[in-house]
Design a protein around this motif. Structure first.
Motif, mmCIF file in Angstrom:
data_model
loop_
_atom_site.group_PDB
_atom_site.id
_atom_site.type_symbol
_atom_site.label_atom_id
_atom_site.label_comp_id
_atom_site.label_asym_id
_atom_site.label_seq_id
_atom_site.Cartn_x
_atom_site.Cartn_y
_atom_site.Cartn_z
ATOM 1 N N GLN A 1 -33.118 40.917 5.974
ATOM 2 C CA GLN A 1 -31.807 41.578 5.999
ATOM 3 C C GLN A 1 -31.181 41.501 7.381
ATOM 4 O O GLN A 1 -29.976 41.285 7.518
ATOM 5 N N PHE A 2 -31.988 41.661 8.427
ATOM 6 C CA PHE A 2 -31.458 41.556 9.789
ATOM 7 C C PHE A 2 -30.911 40.157 10.041
ATOM 8 O O PHE A 2 -29.891 39.977 10.703
ATOM 9 N N GLY A 3 -31.593 39.149 9.493
ATOM 10 C CA GLY A 3 -31.101 37.784 9.653
ATOM 11 C C GLY A 3 -29.806 37.546 8.921
ATOM 12 O O GLY A 3 -29.016 36.687 9.285
ATOM 13 N N HIS A 4 -29.574 38.352 7.851
ATOM 14 C CA HIS A 4 -28.352 38.193 7.060
ATOM 15 C C HIS A 4 -27.163 38.900 7.700
ATOM 16 O O HIS A 4 -26.013 38.506 7.485
ATOM 17 N N ALA A 5 -27.437 39.952 8.474
ATOM 18 C CA ALA A 5 -26.342 40.734 9.043
ATOM 19 C C ALA A 5 -25.511 39.904 10.028
ATOM 20 O O ALA A 5 -26.042 39.128 10.821
#
Length: 387
Positions: A378-382
């Motif tokens: 999710q952090f990579g998607h933000a």
């Protein structure tokens, strides 16, 4: 003036058959009144194929990287046409009768597959292993995994919108390129159609470049890797279901089944199935999200939820509940042992608590690890915030 159609032929030492293919393609362009070109993507021929093609009016582009897919990727990159129809240069396909492909492309299809089973396969044109096992099985796998309306997944004669296919980011270099094009076209939402075509025995005086078992495995491997659901998730869910059912039936006591009695040994195997299934299902879910993150797979409802609405804290509560359940069963076993004065206990009684306890502990740890990894994705998607 712009070129409407490029007829593309990969080539590696095809001097015996290439002239026939080039002349047939040119005759089609002339008969159909199509502004087009014949393009030969040469993969390092040493038999003079390049000079033969040029002498007949074809354009030749050298592709140093070896492999069927590499040659075609180089040819697609060098093509001038809005549409491309590609086919092997071994005289097995009739380049003079490409009308159905071009009509479908002009009608809005972005990938047009040939169907040799519908158009006709001449005697000796396709080995029995390919005709009755390899192609039908791999085509069925492709239709099942990716919902592609294609009956002949590996027909080498196919047409496509060049810009649409270039946008797919095709990357394989071997024979599996044929599968990659169809799979990524389906995942990318391209309009796919299929038209009948024929297959004749190739005119080469040497064995084909295709190696049945090696290249068949490479096709199957590609189909599996691009479908985490079928490779990981569905087998994992099946193991969880079967293992859980078995544990529920055996936990209360021994279970008679026909002429055998199922007891704690079977309970252990069922617990192992639950653990293995949970691992497979978790890997399948994470692979699906990671595939979307890297652009290999298109977004789905699950990946959109996982990347936007998944909450680590809720998953950690589920993991904690599983670990607490395990701890409770361990303590209950200890109390039973203490009540017996720490004497030797009946394994059939103790293991009915020990096996579920271990299973719950492992599941709790797996859920916790998977939740943290998904949060990492999710952090990579933000999107980075503006300064």
């Amino acid at each position: 003036m712009s070129v409407e159609l490029t007829i593309l032929m990969p080539c590696l030492n095809e001097a015996r058959t290439l002239p026939t293919c080039v002349q047939a393609a040119q005759s089609f362009l002339a008969r159909a009144g199509v502004r087009g070109e014949v393009l030969v993507a040469d993969n390092g021929s040493t038999d003079g194929s390049q000079a033969l093609a040029q002498s007949l009016g074809a354009r030749v582009v050298p592709v140093p990287e070896k492999g069927y897919g590499a040659a075609l990727r180089g040819g697609i990159e060098a093509a001038h046409g809005r549409f491309v129809i590609m086919g092997d240069s071994d005289a097995s396909y009739d380049f003079s009768r490409l009308d159905p492909f071009l009509q479908a492309l002009r009608g809005g299809a972005q990938l047009v597959m040939g169907n040799r089973f519908a158009g006709g396969i001449a005697p000796g044109a396709m080995p029995a292993l390919h005709r009755y096992l390899g192609n039908p099985v791999l085509s069925w796998v492709g239709r099942t995994f990716f919902k592609v309306p294609v009956r002949d997944f590996h027909c080498g004669l196919r047409g496509f919108d060049r810009h649409a296919v270039k946008a797919l980011g095709l990357s394989t270099s071997g024979m599996e390129f044929a599968s990659e094009m169809v799979v990524k076209a389906a995942l990318g939402g391209l309009r796919i159609s299929e038209v009948p075509t024929t297959l004749q025995p190739d005119g080469r005086d040497r064995p084909p470049h295709l190696r049945s078992w090696r290249d068949g495995w490479r096709h199957l491997r590609f189909l599996l890797l691009f479908s985490p659901r079928w490779l990981f998730l569905y087998p994992g869910l099946a193991l969880i279901l079967l293992g859980s059912l078995g544990m529920a039936l055996i936990l209360p006591g021994r279970l008679p089944l026909v002429h055998v009695m199922l007891d704690i040994h079977t309970l252990l195997y069922c617990a192992a199935a639950v653990i293995m299934g949970s691992q497979l299902a978790m890997v399948g879910a994470l692979a699906r999200v990671a595939g979307t993150q890297t652009g290999l797979l298109p977004p789905s409802r699950f990946t959109r939820w996982a990347l936007s609405s998944f909450r680590l804290e809720l998953a950690l509560l589920v993991a904690l509940a599983s670990l607490l359940g395990s701890a409770f069963m361990v303590l209950s076993s200890w109390w039973i042992w203490q009540g017996a004065g720490f004497a030797q206990l009946d394994p059939a009684v103790v293991m009915r608590r020990a096996i579920p306890a271990v299973t719950l502990a492992l599941l709790g740890v797996e859920i916790m690890v998977g939740a943290f990894f998904l949060t990492f994705l999710q952090f990579g998607h933000a999107k980075p915030r503006a300064a």
